[in-house]
Design an enzyme around this catalytic site. Structure first.
Site, PDB file in Angstrom:
ATOM      1  CG  ASP A 192      15.834 -19.816  -2.260  1.00 54.05           C
ATOM      2  OD1 ASP A 192      16.689 -19.067  -2.740  1.00 54.05           O
ATOM      3  OD2 ASP A 192      14.822 -20.183  -2.886  1.00 54.05           O
ATOM      4  CG  ASP A 383      17.145 -14.335  -5.264  1.00 56.70           C
ATOM      5  OD1 ASP A 383      17.135 -14.850  -6.389  1.00 56.70           O
ATOM      6  OD2 ASP A 383      16.997 -14.958  -4.212  1.00 56.70           O
TER       7      ASP A 383
END
Lengths: 462, 230
Positions: A192, A383
């Protein structure tokens, strides 16, 4: 007596933290109520398990190597699919992407949600027949598909379905074996970070593309929109002013104004009270510009989303070992896909021209609904999923680790949001939280637990 | 894999009301420890988002302090429960460390107050009222108290959700979990309000208030210790 500032600071942050907390809480509850059954099930082979199937009797080094290999393969799969998505978006196949998103929502809600509901019904012996169950599940799934991308659905329903999607996917991920889960989380946090911040990263390119076209990202993103906006005064971007003030230390900075905003003034869009604007104009023009720029956050994507290119095990019961995965890897992987997208904080979407016109037209139009409709922090669904996976895995050990990991993740999210209000560009939401979560998990498990359990069982508190 | 909690030093006997000691009992114990804190949270704190953030950060701070303490004490554990004076040292060091942390919290709070006041001037709103300051202190204390209750009481409460219970040695009629919850409730109250008193004491320079808080904390901890060693 005027209302104090304490009423309004931090609303945006809480608007993001509450759904994350709810998602984590429900995943922990699901893990606690369903875990005994899961231990007895044979391990399923999925995209996260392609290389190495962990067995409790393997040695430590074997487990470690296998887990790292699994994580590497998974990250590569995700990267490949993200690039594919980027390519499709670049060639404007947005119709295809939206339909694909709808299909994947349908699939996740139907099959994974269905299997979780079935396990719950089995575990608690709820008396419901299969036809009713099927009809209810079907309705649930269809409404979910409708709420994801259509307009005209209440925002609360959309938010609820996003959280539900996150819960189902996370509950599935917690079925992975332990070492693989931790290796996967760390690898995804690193991915990420690279994908959002590095110059060639797919997510960064995706966000820039969507901003240059002024469209929304074709992804599953949770929008923390203010659901009811009663008082325009409270909508000031307080976090930015707060930290901007703190950083400013007396000197005035000139912020670069983006092309969209040249010549535009504070105006209505900002939901700032008119008196405030006048008062600001009495200050030096420099600081006024500074404030305006700070308030004109249009594009600070706090992009943290990351959806997992997930495992291909579409089948529900653990009785079937998933041959599906090996049979049609690309499609099924893509099918169960949700998109990774950064945490976007877009205050204003919509056409630049429209906006400029609207602004110059009337300063008093504070409450234009279309403006309010597009403000708020956006957090990608990935997330939610990976935070909940971490907390779910901590729940399999003990309640103390759950609490510690929850606090670590929330504080990581808070730090990322503060960084967002300072940096004002797309930011990955995974790395800080996952790093803190992993550190706190191991510290709690190794250090704190013998200490606290020893004193608590002796009724020795301080 | 769940960890096993070692309850072997307590006396366990089948309780006559074992049929009704189930989830209801477990929830009851949890609410006993956390009920007033929850009520405070819902009525006072949840209205203002900034206070929720304060609660979360003070809980985190308390957790970090606990980790540091346990890191320090780890080589000496598990303590031999026959000799009871190591427990006294444990309590004294822990209380001293936490009070030191309260001072640190106060310093951070002063910086935050300046930032908030500057922000208030920017947006042309009134500066922080004294009530606001006390609310922030209350939220900080509540974070400490809730963290204490969760870590010391709720984490060992999991067996209480099952069909039986443990009884304490000294009072064979009281379930262990009940005693644990009541002590946790007391400490949660101490933590919550001592933060308010301490902050008031620091801001006014009142020595009595400043000393009152650590003394109360220490006395509470030592009373627990004396109960154990007797």
């Amino acid at each position: 007596m005027e209302s104090s500032i304490l009423e309004s600071i931090g609303v945006e942050i809480i608007g993001v933290m509450s759904p994350v907390s709810i998602c984590m809480l429900l995943v922990v509850l699901i893990v606690y109520s369903l875990s005994p059954a899961a231990d007895l099930a044979p391990p399923i082979r999925s995209a996260a398990n392609l290389v190495y199937l962990e067995v409790p009797t393997d040695s430590t080094t074997q487990k470690l190597e296998g887990a790292l290999l699994n994580a590497l393969v998974f990250v590569i799969i995700i990267a490949v699919v993200t690039f594919l998505l980027l390519l499709l978006y670049y060639y404007n196949c947005t119709g295809f992407l939206k339909n694909y998103m709808r299909f994947s929502t349908f699939f996740v809600l139907g099959s994974m949600g269905g299997s979780i509901f079935l396990s719950i019904i089995q575990h608690f012996s709820i008396p419901v027949d299969s036809i009713t169950c099927f009809v209810l599940l079907f309705n649930f799934t269809i409404v979910g598909v409708l709420s994801v991308f259509s307009s005209g659905i209440p925002i609360f329903l959309r938010q609820a379905y996003m959280v539900a999607l996150g819960i189902f996917v996370a509950a599935w991920f917690t079925k992975l074996p332990e070492w693989t889960t931790w290796a996967l989380l760390v690898a995804l946090a690193v991915y990420d970070l690279v994908a959002v911040l590095a110059p060639g990263g797919p997510l960064k390119l995706l966000v820039e593309l969507s901003q240059s076209r002024d469209e929304e990202l074709p992804a599953l993103i949770y929008e923390a929109r203010p659901t009811v906006s009663a008082d325009p005064r409270n909508q000031v971007r307080s976090m930015e002013l707060l930290f901007g003030t703190a950083l400013q230390s007396g000197s005035v900075e000139m912020q670069p104004i983006s092309g969209d905003h040249i010549g535009t003034r504070e105006g209505g869009e900002h939901n700032v009270h008119p008196e405030l604007i006048e008062a600001q104009s009495m200050n030096s023009s420099n600081s006024e510009d500074h404030l305006q720029d700070r308030d004109e956050v249009e594009r600070s994507p706090l992009v943290g989303g990351g959806l997992g290119r997930r495992q291909s095990s579409g089948s529900s019961g653990s009785e079937y070992s998933v041959v599906v995965g090996s049979r049609e890897p690309p499609e099924i992987v893509v099918v169960a896909d949700e998109e990774r997208s950064p945490l976007v904080d877009s205050r204003r979407h919509g056409n630049a021209n429209e906006r400029a016109v609207r602004r110059m037209d009337d300063d008093d139009d504070d409450d234009s609904d279309s403006v309010l409709a597009s403000s708020g922090i956006k957090l990608g669904l990935g997330d939610f999923i990976f935070y909940s996976v971490l907390v779910g895995r901590a729940a399999m050990y003990d309640l103390m680790t759950v609490y510690a990991c929850y606090l670590a993740i929330i504080s990581g999210l808070g730090c990322t949001l503060i960084l967002l209000s300072v940096c004002r560009q797309a930011l990955p939401a995974l790395p800080i939280s996952i790093a803190l979560g992993v550190v706190f998990y191991f510290l709690t498990r190794l250090l704190m637990e013998p200490f606290v359990v020893g004193t608590a069982t002796n009724l020795l508190m301080f | 894999m769940k960890k096993k909690v070692d309850f072997s030093h307590l006396s366990s006997s089948p309780s006559p009301e074992s049929a009704i000691i189930t989830v209801a009992a477990g929830i009851g114990y949890a609410l006993l420890a956390l009920g007033p804190s929850l009520a405070l949270f819902v009525t006072v704190i949840s209205k203002k988002p900034f206070l929720i953030l304060t609660v979360l950060s003070s809980t985190l701070l308390w957790l970090v302090s606990l980790i540091v303490l346990s890191g320090f004490w780890r080589p000496f554990l598990p303590l031999n429960s026959a000799a009871s004076w190591p427990f006294a040292v444990l309590i004294i060091t822990s209380v001293a460390f936490q009070e030191g942390l309260r001072l640190l919290f106060w310093k951070v709070y002063k910086r935050l107050e300046d930032m908030l006041d500057a922000f208030a001037d920017r947006v042309l709103k009134p500066r922080l009222y004294p009530t606001d300051k006390m609310l922030i202190a209350l939220a900080g204390g509540l974070g400490h108290g809730a963290a204490h209750a969760v870590f010391f009481c709720l984490s060992v409460l999991t067996p209480a959700f099952g069909p039986a219970t443990f009884f304490t040695d000294q009072c064979p009629k009281l379930p262990f979990f009940l005693v644990s919850s009541i002590i946790a409730l007391a400490f949660a109250t101490i933590h919550t309000f001592s933060m308010v008193i301490a902050f008031n004491g620091y801001s006014d320079g009142n020595k009595v208030d400043q000393l009152f808080v650590p003394v109360v904390h220490l006395v509470a901890g030592m009373v627990n210790y004396f109960c154990l060693s007797s």
